[in-house]
Design an enzyme around this catalytic site. Sequence first.
Site, PDB file in Angstrom:
ATOM      1  N   ALA A 135       0.859  -1.175   0.000  1.00  0.00           N
ATOM      2  CA  ALA A 135       0.000   0.000   0.000  1.00  0.00           C
ATOM      3  C   ALA A 135       0.902   1.233   0.000  1.00  0.00           C
ATOM      4  O   ALA A 135       2.018   1.184   0.501  1.00  0.00           O
ATOM      5  CB  ALA A 135      -0.901  -0.008   1.234  1.00  0.00           C
ATOM      6  N   THR A 136       0.400   2.329  -0.549  1.00  0.00           N
ATOM      7  CA  THR A 136       1.324   3.442  -0.770  1.00  0.00           C
ATOM      8  C   THR A 136       1.011   4.706   0.024  1.00  0.00           C
ATOM      9  O   THR A 136       1.334   4.764   1.196  1.00  0.00           O
ATOM     10  CB  THR A 136       1.424   3.738  -2.275  1.00  0.00           C
ATOM     11  OG1 THR A 136       0.109   3.775  -2.835  1.00  0.00           O
ATOM     12  CG2 THR A 136       2.193   2.654  -2.979  1.00  0.00           C
ATOM     13  N   THR A 137       0.397   5.730  -0.540  1.00  0.00           N
ATOM     14  CA  THR A 137       0.460   7.072   0.044  1.00  0.00           C
ATOM     15  C   THR A 137      -0.708   7.416   0.967  1.00  0.00           C
ATOM     16  O   THR A 137      -1.876   7.248   0.600  1.00  0.00           O
ATOM     17  CB  THR A 137       0.548   8.121  -1.079  1.00  0.00           C
ATOM     18  OG1 THR A 137       1.629   7.767  -1.951  1.00  0.00           O
ATOM     19  CG2 THR A 137       0.805   9.505  -0.514  1.00  0.00           C
TER      20      THR A 137
ATOM     21  N   ALA B 199       0.981   2.736   5.430  1.00  0.00           N
ATOM     22  CA  ALA B 199       1.639   2.460   4.156  1.00  0.00           C
ATOM     23  C   ALA B 199       2.665   1.357   4.358  1.00  0.00           C
ATOM     24  O   ALA B 199       3.235   1.215   5.435  1.00  0.00           O
ATOM     25  CB  ALA B 199       2.318   3.723   3.629  1.00  0.00           C
TER      26      ALA B 199
ATOM     27  N   ALA C  98       3.401   4.169  -7.926  1.00  0.00           N
ATOM     28  CA  ALA C  98       2.794   3.292  -6.920  1.00  0.00           C
ATOM     29  C   ALA C  98       1.598   3.930  -6.230  1.00  0.00           C
ATOM     30  O   ALA C  98       0.935   3.288  -5.420  1.00  0.00           O
ATOM     31  CB  ALA C  98       3.833   2.899  -5.875  1.00  0.00           C
TER      32      ALA C  98
END
Length: 289
Positions: free
Chosen positions: A55-57, A101, A235
């Site tokens: 998972a990113t931002t 994240a 991403a």
Amino acid sequence: MTWPLPDRLSINSAISGSAVDLSSFAEFLRRQAPELLPASIKHGGGAVGDQLPHATTIVALKYPGGVLIAGDRRSTQGNMIAGRDVRKVYITDDYTATGIAGTAAIAVEFARLYAVELEHYEKLEGVPLTFAGKVNRLAIMVRGNLAAAMQGLVALPLLASYDIHASDPRSAGRIVSFDAAGGWNIEEEGYQAVGSGSIFAKSSIKKLYAQVTDADSALRVAVEALYDAADDDSATGGPDLVRGIYPTAVTINADGAVDVPEVRIAELAREVIGSRSRADTFGPDGGEK
């Protein structure tokens, strides 16, 4: 259901003998069933982080009278998009939300376990944890994942909370960031971001933060920040108008934590994209028809 007497006695004796802090659900699991904790792996397994979805931002902003936390929906696995509708922001109690994240599976389990941790403490003690107590409990959980983080299974939370004991309700919003070793920092600038697109998101918020006057303006800035992050970070997923997938967000104020309706986020996302759309001005004709 009736438990066999020997099993019940063995559990009770183990609890009394090890002096487990019963107010901490995570500590109870660590003593009694460590395999149920996120990333229950041992050293020597090699780095496997890139093989799992990430998972990113996540972004968080304070506004007068509260705080907002939002996250994009994309997860990646190496250079592949693993998911487009991942939820990364969770309400963990009446006045707290977390966005995490990192390795997606661990991030989700972190958020769920932290919610149970807060509820477990309140049920046993009869009172909710203070803001400082919530921060310390989450820091301990992050520190407990250090061995897995060193193998590439990193999950970093961003905590947003409303401090009901604050002297000034208009400045009671709190944002806390953590490092992989459990160190934490209360953000004083009024905003923070974590994840692969955090540097772009923070740069965007820095330019727009003066526009934040209430929850709705904070939401717009958060959507703009995630849009900017997605523009430069592969991403991070921006608003997807074709599939109808938009960031998720939670606002927290004196009335508690609530999920922002998807309809409102979609409306703001369309406004942001519309305001940034422009006629083609490139080429010899300068865009003239």
